[in-house]
Enzyme design. Sequence first.
Site, short mmCIF file in Angstrom:
data_model
loop_
_atom_site.label_atom_id
_atom_site.label_comp_id
_atom_site.label_asym_id
_atom_site.label_seq_id
_atom_site.Cartn_x
_atom_site.Cartn_y
_atom_site.Cartn_z
N ASP A 273 34.35 2.79 39.83
CA ASP A 273 34.45 3.85 38.85
C ASP A 273 35.78 3.65 38.13
O ASP A 273 36.64 2.93 38.61
CB ASP A 273 34.37 5.23 39.53
CG ASP A 273 33.98 6.32 38.55
OD1 ASP A 273 33.47 7.36 38.97
OD2 ASP A 273 34.15 6.09 37.34
C1 GLC Z 1 33.97 8.52 34.88
C2 GLC Z 1 32.77 8.85 35.74
C3 GLC Z 1 31.71 7.77 35.71
C4 GLC Z 1 31.72 7.14 34.33
C5 GLC Z 1 33.02 6.37 34.20
C6 GLC Z 1 33.18 5.76 32.81
O1 GLC Z 1 35.15 8.97 35.49
O2 GLC Z 1 33.01 9.19 37.10
O3 GLC Z 1 30.46 8.39 36.02
O4 GLC Z 1 30.61 6.26 34.20
O5 GLC Z 1 34.16 7.18 34.49
O6 GLC Z 1 33.29 6.77 31.86
#
Ligand code: GLC
Length: 748
Positions: A273
């Site tokens: 993430d």
């Molecule tokens: C965010 C979310 C994830 C998302 C990523 C990119 O913090 O937790 O679901 O795809 O970052 O935006």
Amino acid sequence: MKKRNLVLLAIVAVLASCGGNGKQAKAPVSDIPAYLDYSRPIEERVEDALSRMTLEEKIAVLHAQSKFSSAGVPRLGIPEVWCTDGPHGIRPEVLWDEWEQAGWTNDSCTAFPALTCLAATWNRDMAHLFGKSIGEEARFRGKTVLLGPGVNINRTPLNGRNFEYMGEDPYLTSQIVVPYIKGVQEQGVAACVKHFALNNQEEWRHSVSVKLDDRALYEIYLPAFKAAIQEGNVWSIMPAYNRVDGEFCAHNDRLLKTILRDEFGFDGVAISDWGATEDTKGAVEGGLDLEYGTTSFGHEPGTNSMYDNYYLATPYYNLIKKGVYGTEELDYKVRNILRLIIRTGMSGNLNLGSLNSDEHILAARTINEEGMVLLKNNDALLPVNTDACKKVAIIGENAIKMMTVGGGSSSLKVKKEYTPMESITKELGSKVQLTYARGYVGSASNNYNGVSTGQSLEDDRDPEEILAEAVAAAKEADMVIFIGGLNKDPNQDAEGTDRLGIELPYGQDEVIYALADANPNIAVVMVNGSAVAMPWRDKVKSILLAWYGGSEAGNALAEVIAGKANPSGKLPYTMYARLEDCGAHSFGPETYPGVGQEVTYTEGIFVGYRWADKKNIEPLYPFGYGLSYTTFEYGDMKLSKSSMNENGTIKVTIPVTNTGKCAGKEVVELYISDTESSLERPEKELKGFEKIALEPGQTKNVEFTINADMLKFFDDAKHDWVAEKGEFTAIIGASSRDIKSTATFTLK
Ligand code: GLC
């Protein structure tokens, strides 16, 4: 001598051998490099590509080069990886290393309904349609990886991201996520199932450590990921921010190696993430493949020096150079990334995708209509009877507020979002006199990451004045439709924060009571993603959950209100009368939000209806519940036999008749109950469902096949799934509480 020169030397030698002695060397069968040959097995192509890469090139593909992209191997013609949010639609293009929008004018998308609405359809075909449609939009936008779908189990109604997920039941979530993933990946785009694992709250999401027993882990929280991998063949997965048993998911050996690779057989890419990677050792040894979103280490965002400092960048390279690491972990990660790139950009799949096509708009509307849940409809107040009701008052902020902007990474920039008021006016405006009153002022916010809805919802009148206006409108009308619920603001349905309670915000309860006093013919429409309390339930005639419908939200709602579409959704989660009725909230702070950054899932496998059954709690509305504009009658179920052995099956059939006056769809649910078991089990567990369309008077026989897998529970002492011999009960329900027929059988 560099590898590259050796290769060149080899090529020169071959050419020389041709010309040298006049004899022609036999031309190779396929004179293009194996990794570029679409006809070769993928693993052969992966190995060939890997063998041609330098150490520097291998390190480069392991980490981001911009906010949403990571390197390919330009020298070999291996394309880059481009990721995009989110689960409901393709977010607008951002600047190289910004969350802010790039200001393109050709990246408006179709916003599909929130995934809780998709789950509420209980329709596998809708899930495939959703995946295909969003996959086409991602493909058209040139994306390699769609950062979705999310499958985290709805353990608490307070979780800010419930609207992005598919409810409380592992079987329903598994059945919906698999067709979604297939639909996406048929377009040549990788789905990225997330957030692996146990990201069931937003409170302290970057640090909280989850503790739970293995039965809950394997029976409740892992099944959807396992199905995504083993049935959906998902090409990537996103480890979550949180920790499990103290270790960050992005570095969690047990999650990313033992469970994901050894037990589930995952062969895709584990993409962190954004900002979930904490250090090089953890990333190298813990099973992460691709690092995104790590902090800038104080370097200017977007500069190479920032990306070179990613944990899997120069720090890792230096440790290899020093001999601290060999290239075993490196090659393992690179193989996974090469496999992803070959599957998406080098597969010969020539789908070009499409953006905002009529098909996508229709898909968005159809899915939203199929997902709407009619909770109550006394006197058949809905659909609007335009003969009896000549004046209809539409009241509530969510009748006019766009919901596709905000809520976190799933926020979108749509070509067009129909609001309920706009569509209801279009649909009914010529048949009845429509009035509108705000009723309350909630949130005028309409901007996220630089995307604005363009709406100006400010209203600084006194709340009393706003309420009085609404009550007056209600008094003069033949019927009232209140449209409220939640929105995408912090502490509502939004990433990064949890809700503070299940009560409706902005004093909506008082407004609904006042409107119901003014006019008993009131229907309440909830636009929301997570369960809310409804203390006024007995004061209103109709209640309809419309969810967040996306681009076509207003049109879908107008069609249902006007009776052009018959709602056929059922609840994907339990609606509790009070928060304390939920397992996660029945113990104390240690089970939510946790104490000292540690949250314990003491309720174990008893999540949602499993808990309500165990504690004999009467939900406000039970899991699997939903009405229709028509009525259905169930006959008695029949079993093909009364016993089976481990490899056998039993057929269940049950006739269902549409006993009403209009066509409709019914979700028939199969639960299994284990009469006695060596370990405690829920009273019943969802193990099957079928959605059938029936014309008035039509009867269909619904069939299920029971096999031993459906009877198993996870024995954590044996670390295995077991089906114990003995008596079981097959239960057919229109919901988890509306039981239509039961029959017992024996596993021999
Ligand atoms: C965010 C979310 C994830 C998302 C990523 C990119 O913090 O937790 O679901 O795809 O970052 O935006």
